[in-house]
Design an enzyme around this catalytic site. Structure first.
Site, PDB file in Angstrom:
ATOM      1  N   HIS A 239      31.868  47.102  42.111  1.00  0.00           N
ATOM      2  CA  HIS A 239      32.023  46.820  40.816  1.00  0.00           C
ATOM      3  C   HIS A 239      30.977  47.266  39.985  1.00  0.00           C
ATOM      4  O   HIS A 239      31.323  47.976  39.036  1.00  0.00           O
ATOM      5  CB  HIS A 239      31.683  45.024  40.405  1.00  0.00           C
TER       6      HIS A 239
ATOM      7  N   ASP B 110      31.042  43.076  33.473  1.00  0.00           N
ATOM      8  CA  ASP B 110      32.063  42.669  34.437  1.00  0.00           C
ATOM      9  C   ASP B 110      32.779  41.666  34.003  1.00  0.00           C
ATOM     10  O   ASP B 110      32.385  40.282  33.568  1.00  0.00           O
ATOM     11  CB  ASP B 110      31.420  42.668  35.721  1.00  0.00           C
TER      12      ASP B 110
ATOM     13  N   THR C 114      37.264  45.970  36.720  1.00  0.00           N
ATOM     14  CA  THR C 114      37.319  46.967  37.582  1.00  0.00           C
ATOM     15  C   THR C 114      38.426  47.466  38.661  1.00  0.00           C
ATOM     16  O   THR C 114      38.288  48.460  39.126  1.00  0.00           O
ATOM     17  CB  THR C 114      36.008  47.205  38.324  1.00  0.00           C
TER      18      THR C 114
ATOM     19  N   HIS D 249      45.495  36.812  37.330  1.00  0.00           N
ATOM     20  CA  HIS D 249      44.497  35.810  37.067  1.00  0.00           C
ATOM     21  C   HIS D 249      44.668  35.400  35.651  1.00  0.00           C
ATOM     22  O   HIS D 249      44.533  34.265  35.471  1.00  0.00           O
ATOM     23  CB  HIS D 249      43.156  36.646  36.992  1.00  0.00           C
TER      24      HIS D 249
ATOM     25  N   ALA E  41      30.316  58.379  54.334  1.00  0.00           N
ATOM     26  CA  ALA E  41      31.039  59.794  53.860  1.00  0.00           C
ATOM     27  C   ALA E  41      31.148  59.894  52.393  1.00  0.00           C
ATOM     28  O   ALA E  41      31.467  58.814  51.696  1.00  0.00           O
ATOM     29  CB  ALA E  41      32.530  59.858  54.692  1.00  0.00           C
TER      30      ALA E  41
ATOM     31  N   HIS F 121      41.214  49.592  53.360  1.00  0.00           N
ATOM     32  CA  HIS F 121      41.560  48.294  52.839  1.00  0.00           C
ATOM     33  C   HIS F 121      42.404  47.840  51.390  1.00  0.00           C
ATOM     34  O   HIS F 121      42.489  46.894  51.334  1.00  0.00           O
ATOM     35  CB  HIS F 121      40.106  47.482  52.898  1.00  0.00           C
TER      36      HIS F 121
ATOM     37  N   TRP G 240      40.469  48.730  44.902  1.00  0.00           N
ATOM     38  CA  TRP G 240      41.060  49.268  43.851  1.00  0.00           C
ATOM     39  C   TRP G 240      40.312  50.561  43.819  1.00  0.00           C
ATOM     40  O   TRP G 240      41.098  51.576  43.575  1.00  0.00           O
ATOM     41  CB  TRP G 240      40.991  48.576  42.635  1.00  0.00           C
ATOM     42  N   ASN G 241      39.145  50.805  43.778  1.00  0.00           N
ATOM     43  CA  ASN G 241      38.325  52.067  43.563  1.00  0.00           C
ATOM     44  C   ASN G 241      39.082  53.254  44.966  1.00  0.00           C
ATOM     45  O   ASN G 241      39.394  54.182  44.627  1.00  0.00           O
ATOM     46  CB  ASN G 241      36.993  51.867  43.922  1.00  0.00           C
TER      47      ASN G 241
ATOM     48  N   ASP H  23      41.796  41.074  45.837  1.00  0.00           N
ATOM     49  CA  ASP H  23      43.055  41.867  45.127  1.00  0.00           C
ATOM     50  C   ASP H  23      43.680  42.809  46.227  1.00  0.00           C
ATOM     51  O   ASP H  23      44.614  43.568  45.883  1.00  0.00           O
ATOM     52  CB  ASP H  23      42.856  42.533  43.839  1.00  0.00           C
ATOM     53  N   GLN H  24      43.004  43.004  47.338  1.00  0.00           N
ATOM     54  CA  GLN H  24      43.479  44.078  48.229  1.00  0.00           C
ATOM     55  C   GLN H  24      44.957  44.084  48.879  1.00  0.00           C
ATOM     56  O   GLN H  24      45.811  44.742  48.852  1.00  0.00           O
ATOM     57  CB  GLN H  24      42.583  43.902  49.562  1.00  0.00           C
TER      58      GLN H  24
END
Length: 453
Positions: free
Chosen positions: A17, A117, A139, A148, A331, A348, A351-352, A372-373
């Protein structure tokens, strides 16, 4: 020039985040040098994201302030990722309030805007109390934000069904979300009677967003236009898609990174890149299934895996696969994904990571865990068609073989790469000089430039 405005930036210091929030703040600070940006987060978060390797430079008008993480004295992490989050959220309103007063004392300039946030819904109350704008930053994706906002309606509509019936239902009453099933929803959203601080936080956020001057979203218009337009027209939210925030231009390429060197020796689109984020890894049986399949098929792989998790790999796995695989404790993900050797990203579906796979044109194998995955994974497979999910949400050897063969070696996999390539071009166009995200950023910047005017 003396500063004329003071923006308090309140970060949520977990997962990924805080980093995109700082990326946004750094860009705003460069465009508005007469504005002070006080950035509030926990000390561990600040140490990580203000590291010189994360951004090319930090604006001189950005000052970090550490807030207490809320954990009691002698706290020992149990392994439950929700535990430190709930300690933090319990203490956050008082901690941020005290820290903001300290920043005002240090700078001699009153707070003129709250940029936070979106999880930190209590900032809406802060902003009302001191009479300044509140601009939350979401984010994640627009699809999860929309869920939501509709928490109460979703709970109401599903209340009459038992668990088995709910699992078969989809969110077809919200435009753009008909592919999402009840079983894809974040646990906190469907826990109506939960007293979990995190669940209450997300619920309160959805109820408070209408008070925001604008809602900045780390996404781009073209990926979810139906959802974005619905939030604007029906919910009267001033949605500003300003992403992707984390692009290659905002990170420094490592000069001497071993995994990047190794990738240069691999064939195009041949390597499986595995990384499940910073919070959790698959359970031991799934780790073993992944490892065994990669070894038996001799598929080139790069696995970002923390040292303490390697005990779950088969004995001597690293030695036996050293000629075609590589395991590293960390990495540089964007630079890994942009390498032409990468053929698929096993992730996973945070979002990023999802955005980065799009920006680097890499199809996805999704194994979501929480939050949210699962929603992102569903959109990846059934809406954007840029990847595939793991059946049953569990890696077995048979299922690992199936999804790897599907993405790497089948015509369906070629279609996924073509689809993600088209999305990549849209994402790149969005951040160009006259792109949608650039225009939205300029609208956001204009709101800051109006402060104290």
């Amino acid at each position: 020039m003396s500063p004329v405005s003071h923006v308090a930036v309140l970060a949520f210091p977990f997962g990924t985040h805080a980093a995109p929030l700082l990326t946004l703040v750094n860009r705003l600070a460069a465009s508005a040098p007469d504005i002070i940006f006080s950035f509030f987060s926990t000390s561990s978060s600040i140490t990580t994201i203000f590291s010189p390797t994360n951004l090319i430079s930090i604006g001189s008008n950005i000052k970090p302030y550490a807030v207490w993480d809320g954990s009691p004295e002698g706290f020992v992490f149990s392994g439950n990722p929700r535990e430190p989050i709930e300690y933090f959220l319990n203490a956050a309103p008082d901690n941020f309030d005290k820290a903001m007063k300290k920043a005002v004392e240090d700078t001699g300039v009153n707070i003129s805007c709250l940029l936070t946030d979106a999880f930190l819904w209590f900032a809406a109350d802060f902003s009302e109390k001191i009479g300044v704008p509140w601009i939350p930053v979401w984010t994640a994706a627009s699809c999860s934000l929309c869920l939501h906002v509709y928490t109460d309606e979703i709970r109401s509509r599903f209340a009459e069904f038992d668990i088995a019936e709910k699992a078969e239902k989809t969110i077809d009453f919200i435009p753009g979300l008909s592919a999402i099933s009840f079983s894809d929803l974040p646990e906190e959203l469907i826990m109506e009677d939960s007293q979990s601080i995190f669940a209450l936080t997300l619920h309160n956020m959805g109820l408070k967003l209408h008070k925001a001057t604008a809602v900045a979203v780390n996404s781009f218009e073209e990926i979810d236009p139906i959802i974005t337009n619905h939030l604007r027209s029906t919910n009267q939210l001033n949605i500003l898609n300003i992403g992707p925030l984390q692009t290659l231009s905002s990170s420094i390429p490592p000069e001497d990174n071993e995994c990047l060197k190794w990738l240069q020796t691999q064939k195009e689109s041949s390597v499986v890149y595995l990384s499940f984020g910073t919070v959790i890894n698959p359970p031991p049986n799934e780790m073993a299934a992944l490892a065994s399949t990669l070894e038996s098929r001799k598929i080139p792989f790069l696995w970002s895996l923390r040292d303490e998790a390697r005990k779950h790999l088969p004995e001597n796995f690293i030695d036996r696969t050293s000629t075609f695989g590589k395991i590293v404790s960390w990495a540089p993900q964007l630079h890994v994904l942009e390498n032409p050797a990468i053929g698929v990203f096993v992730t996973h579906c945070g979002w990023n990571s999802t955005l980065e796979s799009i920006f680097c044109r890499v199809p996805v194998i999704g194994r979501p865990f929480f939050g949210d995955q699962k929603v992102n994974a569903r959109m990846v497979e059934d809406v954007w068609k840029i990847g595939v999910g793991v059946k049953g949400g569990v890696f077995t050897e048979d299922e690992t073989t199936r999804v790897l063969e599907l993405v790497l070696f089948s015509d369906k996999g070629k279609e996924m790469r073509q689809n993600v390539g088209r999305l990549k071009e849209k994402a790149k166009d969005a951040v160009k000089a006259n792109g949608s995200s650039t225009r939205n950023f300029e609208s956001l910047l204009a709101a800051f430039n109006k402060l104290d005017s």
